[in-house]
Design an enzyme around this catalytic site. Sequence first.
Site, PDB file in Angstrom:
ATOM      1  N   MET A  34       0.848  -1.198   0.000  1.00 24.82           N
ATOM      2  CA  MET A  34       0.000   0.000   0.000  1.00 24.82           C
ATOM      3  C   MET A  34       0.887   1.252   0.000  1.00 24.82           C
ATOM      4  O   MET A  34       0.432   2.338   0.381  1.00 24.82           O
ATOM      5  CB  MET A  34      -0.938  -0.006   1.208  1.00 24.82           C
ATOM      6  CG  MET A  34      -1.895  -1.205   1.170  1.00 24.82           C
ATOM      7  SD  MET A  34      -3.425  -0.933   2.071  1.00 24.82           S
ATOM      8  CE  MET A  34      -2.809  -0.622   3.702  1.00 24.82           C
ATOM      9  N   ALA A  36       4.016   3.955   0.961  1.00 22.94           N
ATOM     10  CA  ALA A  36       4.724   4.457   2.151  1.00 22.94           C
ATOM     11  C   ALA A  36       5.843   3.472   2.480  1.00 22.94           C
ATOM     12  O   ALA A  36       5.961   2.981   3.611  1.00 22.94           O
ATOM     13  CB  ALA A  36       3.769   4.650   3.325  1.00 22.94           C
ATOM     14  N   GLY A  40      11.244  -2.679   5.373  1.00 19.88           N
ATOM     15  CA  GLY A  40      10.582  -3.985   5.293  1.00 19.88           C
ATOM     16  C   GLY A  40      10.174  -4.285   3.856  1.00 19.88           C
ATOM     17  O   GLY A  40      10.402  -5.390   3.342  1.00 19.88           O
ATOM     18  N   HIS A  41       9.597  -3.290   3.188  1.00 21.32           N
ATOM     19  CA  HIS A  41       9.223  -3.479   1.781  1.00 21.32           C
ATOM     20  C   HIS A  41      10.472  -3.694   0.921  1.00 21.32           C
ATOM     21  O   HIS A  41      10.470  -4.496  -0.008  1.00 21.32           O
ATOM     22  CB  HIS A  41       8.474  -2.247   1.258  1.00 21.32           C
ATOM     23  CG  HIS A  41       7.176  -1.968   1.939  1.00 21.32           C
ATOM     24  ND1 HIS A  41       6.975  -0.859   2.738  1.00 21.32           N
ATOM     25  CD2 HIS A  41       6.008  -2.652   1.954  1.00 21.32           C
ATOM     26  CE1 HIS A  41       5.728  -0.867   3.197  1.00 21.32           C
ATOM     27  NE2 HIS A  41       5.126  -1.942   2.750  1.00 21.32           N
ATOM     28  N   GLY A 151       5.181  -9.721   3.729  1.00 22.60           N
ATOM     29  CA  GLY A 151       5.917  -9.655   4.986  1.00 22.60           C
ATOM     30  C   GLY A 151       5.264 -10.525   6.051  1.00 22.60           C
ATOM     31  O   GLY A 151       4.034 -10.612   6.139  1.00 22.60           O
ATOM     32  N   LYS A 153       5.238  -9.826   9.070  1.00 17.83           N
ATOM     33  CA  LYS A 153       4.686  -8.987  10.127  1.00 17.83           C
ATOM     34  C   LYS A 153       3.160  -9.122  10.169  1.00 17.83           C
ATOM     35  O   LYS A 153       2.560  -9.131  11.224  1.00 17.83           O
ATOM     36  CB  LYS A 153       5.064  -7.522   9.912  1.00 17.83           C
ATOM     37  CG  LYS A 153       4.915  -6.725  11.190  1.00 17.83           C
ATOM     38  CD  LYS A 153       4.783  -5.266  10.945  1.00 17.83           C
ATOM     39  CE  LYS A 153       3.358  -4.923  11.054  1.00 17.83           C
ATOM     40  NZ  LYS A 153       2.840  -3.810  10.417  1.00 17.83           N
ATOM     41  N   GLN A 157      -2.596 -12.209   7.818  1.00 18.55           N
ATOM     42  CA  GLN A 157      -2.823 -11.895   6.403  1.00 18.55           C
ATOM     43  C   GLN A 157      -2.122 -12.924   5.509  1.00 18.55           C
ATOM     44  O   GLN A 157      -2.697 -13.426   4.540  1.00 18.55           O
ATOM     45  CB  GLN A 157      -2.291 -10.492   6.107  1.00 18.55           C
ATOM     46  CG  GLN A 157      -2.172 -10.166   4.622  1.00 18.55           C
ATOM     47  CD  GLN A 157      -1.781  -8.725   4.379  1.00 18.55           C
ATOM     48  OE1 GLN A 157      -2.600  -7.841   4.515  1.00 18.55           O
ATOM     49  NE2 GLN A 157      -0.539  -8.474   4.006  1.00 18.55           N
TER      50      GLN A 157
HETATM   51  O1  PAF Z   1      -0.009  -5.733   3.552  1.00 14.26           O
HETATM   52  C1  PAF Z   1      -0.468  -4.807   2.833  1.00 14.26           C
HETATM   53  O2  PAF Z   1       0.160  -3.780   2.601  1.00 14.26           O
HETATM   54  C2  PAF Z   1      -1.855  -4.962   2.209  1.00 14.26           C
HETATM   55  O3  PAF Z   1      -2.731  -5.582   3.088  1.00 14.26           O
HETATM   56  C3  PAF Z   1      -1.833  -5.670   0.853  1.00 14.26           C
HETATM   57  C4  PAF Z   1      -1.350  -7.109   0.958  1.00 14.26           C
HETATM   58  C5  PAF Z   1      -0.960  -4.897  -0.116  1.00 14.26           C
HETATM   59  C6  PAF Z   1      -3.259  -5.717   0.266  1.00 14.26           C
HETATM   60  O4  PAF Z   1      -3.765  -4.429   0.075  1.00 14.26           O
END
Ligand code: PAF
Length: 287
Positions: A34, A36, A40-41, A151, A153, A157
């Site tokens: 999403m 920002a 981690g990304h 991730g 974290k 999810q």
């Molecule tokens: O983890 C996230 O940033 C969001 O939940 C994702 C997996 C991009 C789905 O919008």
Amino acid sequence: MSDMVDIVRNVADLRTRIRYWRDQGLSVALIPTMGALHDGHLRLVATGLELADRVVVSVFVNPTQFGPHEDFSRYPRQEAEDADKLAGAGCHLLYAPTVEEMYPLGFATTIHVVGVSEGLCGDVRPGHFDGVATVVTKLLLQCQPHMALFGEKDWQQLTVIRRMVIDLDIAVDVIGVPTVREADGLAKSSRNAYLSEAERAIAPILYKVLNTIAEGLRQGGDVADLCQEGTETLLGSGFKSVDYLEVRAANSLHKLGQLDQPARILVAARLDGARLIDNLGVEPIRA
Ligand code: PAF
């Protein structure tokens, strides 16, 4: 100076790019985000580059995974900065669709995963995992990557996405990547930006509590007692409330009474500025 990263904003352009790579026999990794973007990304991008020939990062602040009183409108949006970071990290393509592209007029489909979506964040954020499952399914079908990285974290999810990919026969390898932490242990998160200086000083206690519980479990401590003590520590340290602090089976997320299989300790707790989540794996003690 690094080059700029290419940006596409609609499914047709994304597919053209992916088809071109696939026709050359190149493998593709998708990293849904999403935006920002933080370290981690960037770790996800680095892992993607190790595993695949081409890395696509999607940036889409998905409205359907935010509840009515959550932070959708104030969620940080900083595409130019994100694009710079992705270029520096060696990402090959940024996919940044509009809300209209993702949810065209008349959109009427929801992916709902039972079981692993329930409890934990699923209870505190009703509808959240439907939004996540639906948008991730769309991103996977739009991009059709060989693999997708997420991730650890967001452990619940990740578990929901693994279940959904199996159940829907989506031909993609789902890869979980370990959490990147600040020097004091706080898990990197886009929402850390919401914390005041005083809250930022309290926040790392979350990870300390997870470690204390892991150690207690390894020493044969009682799950309920350890979680109760952990909750008291958090509240006594300045957290306003604790949404949950639980020990679950790492893969099924079933509740665990004792450490008899690989487990995950999961926590969500609130400071005024932000709701923080974290988790830690703990292996059963072998006799
Ligand atoms: O983890 C996230 O940033 C969001 O939940 C994702 C997996 C991009 C789905 O919008």
